[in-house]
Scaffold this motif. Structure first.
Motif, short mmCIF file in Angstrom:
data_model
loop_
_atom_site.label_atom_id
_atom_site.label_comp_id
_atom_site.label_asym_id
_atom_site.label_seq_id
_atom_site.Cartn_x
_atom_site.Cartn_y
_atom_site.Cartn_z
N PHE A 1 0.83 -1.21 0.00
CA PHE A 1 0.00 0.00 0.00
C PHE A 1 0.87 1.26 0.00
O PHE A 1 0.59 2.23 -0.71
CB PHE A 1 -0.93 -0.02 1.22
N GLU A 2 1.94 1.25 0.77
CA GLU A 2 2.85 2.39 0.77
C GLU A 2 3.53 2.56 -0.59
O GLU A 2 3.76 3.67 -1.06
CB GLU A 2 3.91 2.23 1.88
N GLY A 3 3.83 1.42 -1.24
CA GLY A 3 4.41 1.47 -2.58
C GLY A 3 3.45 2.10 -3.59
O GLY A 3 3.87 2.89 -4.46
N LEU A 4 2.17 1.77 -3.47
CA LEU A 4 1.17 2.38 -4.34
C LEU A 4 1.15 3.90 -4.16
O LEU A 4 1.15 4.65 -5.14
CB LEU A 4 -0.22 1.79 -4.02
N LYS A 5 1.16 4.33 -2.91
CA LYS A 5 1.14 5.78 -2.64
C LYS A 5 2.35 6.46 -3.29
O LYS A 5 2.22 7.54 -3.90
CB LYS A 5 1.15 6.03 -1.13
N LYS A 6 3.52 5.86 -3.15
CA LYS A 6 4.74 6.46 -3.71
C LYS A 6 4.66 6.59 -5.22
O LYS A 6 5.05 7.62 -5.81
CB LYS A 6 5.96 5.63 -3.32
N HIS A 7 4.13 5.57 -5.89
CA HIS A 7 4.02 5.62 -7.35
C HIS A 7 2.98 6.66 -7.78
O HIS A 7 3.18 7.36 -8.78
CB HIS A 7 3.67 4.25 -7.91
N LEU A 8 1.87 6.75 -7.06
CA LEU A 8 0.88 7.77 -7.39
C LEU A 8 1.47 9.17 -7.23
O LEU A 8 1.26 10.06 -8.08
CB LEU A 8 -0.36 7.62 -6.50
N GLU A 9 2.21 9.36 -6.15
CA GLU A 9 2.84 10.66 -5.92
C GLU A 9 3.87 10.97 -7.00
O GLU A 9 3.98 12.11 -7.47
CB GLU A 9 3.47 10.68 -4.53
N ALA A 10 4.62 9.95 -7.44
CA ALA A 10 5.62 10.16 -8.48
C ALA A 10 4.97 10.57 -9.79
O ALA A 10 5.54 11.35 -10.57
CB ALA A 10 6.44 8.88 -8.69
N MET A 11 3.75 10.09 -10.05
CA MET A 11 3.04 10.43 -11.28
C MET A 11 2.18 11.68 -11.14
O MET A 11 1.49 12.07 -12.08
CB MET A 11 2.16 9.24 -11.72
N GLY A 12 2.21 12.29 -9.95
CA GLY A 12 1.44 13.51 -9.75
C GLY A 12 -0.05 13.28 -9.64
O GLY A 12 -0.85 14.17 -9.97
N ILE A 13 -0.46 12.11 -9.16
CA ILE A 13 -1.88 11.78 -9.03
C ILE A 13 -2.29 11.94 -7.56
O ILE A 13 -1.82 11.21 -6.69
CB ILE A 13 -2.16 10.35 -9.51
N ALA A 14 -3.14 12.91 -7.30
CA ALA A 14 -3.61 13.16 -5.93
C ALA A 14 -4.57 12.06 -5.49
O ALA A 14 -5.33 11.52 -6.29
CB ALA A 14 -4.29 14.52 -5.86
N TYR A 15 -4.56 11.75 -4.20
CA TYR A 15 -5.43 10.70 -3.68
C TYR A 15 -5.79 11.00 -2.23
O TYR A 15 -5.14 11.78 -1.55
CB TYR A 15 -4.74 9.34 -3.77
N GLN A 16 -6.84 10.34 -1.77
CA GLN A 16 -7.23 10.35 -0.36
C GLN A 16 -7.37 8.90 0.08
O GLN A 16 -7.89 8.07 -0.67
CB GLN A 16 -8.58 11.07 -0.17
N VAL A 17 -6.88 8.58 1.26
CA VAL A 17 -7.08 7.24 1.82
C VAL A 17 -8.46 7.20 2.46
O VAL A 17 -8.78 8.01 3.32
CB VAL A 17 -5.99 6.89 2.85
N ASN A 18 -9.27 6.27 2.01
CA ASN A 18 -10.62 6.09 2.56
C ASN A 18 -10.74 4.66 3.07
O ASN A 18 -10.97 3.74 2.29
CB ASN A 18 -11.67 6.36 1.49
N PRO A 19 -10.57 4.44 4.38
CA PRO A 19 -10.54 3.08 4.92
C PRO A 19 -11.89 2.37 4.88
O PRO A 19 -11.97 1.19 5.23
CB PRO A 19 -10.08 3.28 6.37
N THR A 20 -12.95 3.06 4.45
CA THR A 20 -14.27 2.41 4.39
C THR A 20 -14.54 1.75 3.04
O THR A 20 -15.52 1.02 2.91
CB THR A 20 -15.39 3.44 4.66
N ILE A 21 -13.68 1.98 2.04
CA ILE A 21 -13.90 1.35 0.74
C ILE A 21 -13.61 -0.14 0.84
O ILE A 21 -12.54 -0.55 1.26
CB ILE A 21 -12.98 1.96 -0.34
N VAL A 22 -14.58 -0.97 0.46
CA VAL A 22 -14.35 -2.41 0.40
C VAL A 22 -14.71 -2.97 -0.97
O VAL A 22 -14.32 -4.08 -1.31
CB VAL A 22 -15.15 -3.17 1.50
N ARG A 23 -15.45 -2.19 -1.78
CA ARG A 23 -15.97 -2.62 -3.08
C ARG A 23 -17.00 -3.73 -2.88
O ARG A 23 -17.03 -4.41 -1.88
CB ARG A 23 -14.88 -3.07 -4.04
N GLY A 24 -17.87 -3.91 -3.87
CA GLY A 24 -19.02 -4.78 -3.67
C GLY A 24 -18.86 -6.22 -4.12
O GLY A 24 -19.81 -6.98 -4.06
#
Length: 444
Positions: A237-260
């Motif tokens: 998960f931390e690796g995902l964040k680093k790659h998103l930041e490297a590509m300039g893609i803003a994100y928010q962590v939402n711990p309630t997402i589980v998908r259906g």
């Protein structure tokens, strides 16, 4: 009694005046995905019901309440696809695509079917664009998949979307989270809906996705999955964040997402918009590393997403996104008499061969009615052919916006050259075929 002139509830017609927008969005999505190496795949509208029971999950709303399932004439249980991932994975397995170079990247535009209450942006027959990447467990693959969706939104001019990400862990660490959820919801057992009481022992995470107001309220205080994921999942998960930041893609962590759907593991994400009714998720996806093994293949990491095209078009309208204008008729060739009608048909066909939208009379209108029709077609040029024009071998062509006219030869190549010359100012780099045709006419 059904009214045969009304579409079934939860379906809609896409009329000619609207289809250009759909084609634009679908092609833009496929083109952007192509820049990331995704190639289109197509799969059947219906599958064996067991495919969705295994992949989507018996405890999901999709399987329990929403699937269109029926017996075919051979007594087999068949289901109209409720989503695209399961059919894609089945096609990949059946056709041996896992033997190709990894990662395998595919995209699709498809219709899906779910029996649920119709609302803004959600229908019983709906359409999705999706991508699936198979063969990479690295967080860079997750980030690249998310980047495909982000690039599509950017290319369409969509603003105001927020990327929300979460990790729901792997099956091993999620077992501890399930126990925590069971303990919490058992203490509120009487407040749960009947469906969630059944889910409690089988798959308590489904309770977090329940739309019942009482269950949704209880879910707000439920244990958070990020507190239970293992070190490997945290590192991913931390690796995902680093790659998103490297590509300039803003994100928010939402711990309630589980998908259906039950097949998700580790990364899950959504792009969320506001203002389109109760359903604000425009795109959702995540990792499903165990799905191919569940369907009978070898363990193969995979990740993908799907975006609802109906909701996407709603968001584009709200954002004031521009769509390419409908291409009006290039020229309307009116006629008086049979010989002139035949010449008009000949010239129209030659023009169409060169890529122009040309029309002529095929219903026997008067000259006045033909000119009114040319107006309705938003024709750029118009002319009227008669015996005099045929004898002279020339016709006066009118530019509809200015009223200017010019005498043009009825010899086919000369006529086509005139139309090319009048439209050269509209050419773009995408019209190389037209430019090639000009060279052909000139004999170059």
């Amino acid at each position: 009694m059904a009214i045969i002139t009304n579409a079934p509830r939860g379906t809609q017609d896409v009329l000619p005046a609207q289809s250009g927008k759909w084609q634009y969005v679908e092609q833009k999505a496929l083109d952007v995905a192509g820049l990331f190496g995704f190639r289109e795949i197509r799969f059947p509208t219906f599958e064996h019901t067991e495919l969705f029971h295994r992949s989507v999950g018996d405890t999901t709303d999709v399987v329990q309440k929403e699937m269109y399932t029926f017996q075919d004439k051979g007594g087999r249980s068949i289901t109209l696809r409720p989503e695209g991932t399961a059919g894609t994975m089945r096609a990949i397995l059946q056709n041996g695509l896992l033997n190709d170079v990894m990662p395998l990247k595919v995209s699709y535009v498809t219709s899906c079917f779910r029996y649920e209450k119709p609302q803004a942006g959600r229908l019983r027959e709906f359409h999705q664009f999706g991508v699936e990447m198979v063969g990479s467990a690295a967080p860079a693959a997750d980030a690249q998949t998310i980047a495909v969706a982000k690039t599509i939104f950017d290319s369409l001019g969509i603003t105001g979307l927020e990327l929300e990400i979460n990790s729901i862990g792997c099956p091993e660490c999620r077992a501890n989270y399930h126990e925590a959820l069971k303990a919490y919801f058992r203490s509120h057992y009487e407040e749960l809906c009947e469906t969630c009481r059944e889910r409690l022992d089988k798959n308590p995470m489904r309770i977090l996705d329940c739309k019942n107001p009482a269950c949704a309220e209880l879910a707000k205080d439920a244990p958070v999955v990020l507190d239970y994921i293992c070190d490997d999942c945290k590192t991913h998960f931390e690796g995902l964040k680093k790659h998103l930041e490297a590509m300039g893609i803003a994100y928010q962590v939402n711990p309630t997402i589980v998908r259906g759907l039950d097949y998700y593991t580790r990364t899950v994400f959504e792009f969320v918009a506001t203002g389109i009714g109760a359903q604000g998720t425009v795109c959702g996806g995540g990792r499903y590393d165990g799905l191919i093994e569940l369907l009978g293949g070898q363990p193969t990491p995979s990740i993908g997403f799907a975006m609802g095209l109906e909701r996407l078009l709603l968001v584009m309208e709200q954002c004031g996104c521009e769509f390419p204008p409908d291409q009006g008729c290039t020229i309307y060739l009116g006629s008086m008499g049979e010989a002139a009608a035949l010449k008009a048909s000949e010239l129209c066909m030659r023009l169409r061969d060169e890529g122009f939208y040309a029309e002529c009379d095929i219903v026997g209108r008067s000259v006045k009615a033909q000119m009114k029709y040319a107006d309705k077609l938003h024709a750029k040029y118009s002319c009227i052919l008669g015996d005099n024009e045929l004898e002279a071998g020339k016709v006066r062509v009118k530019r509809m916006d200015s009223g200017e006219t010019e005498e043009v030869s009825l010899e086919a190549d000369a006529f086509i050259r005139f139309i090319y010359a009048g439209t050269l100012d509209e050419l773009t780099d995408e019209t190389d075929g037209i430019l090639g045709s000009i060279s052909k006419i000139k004999g170059e």
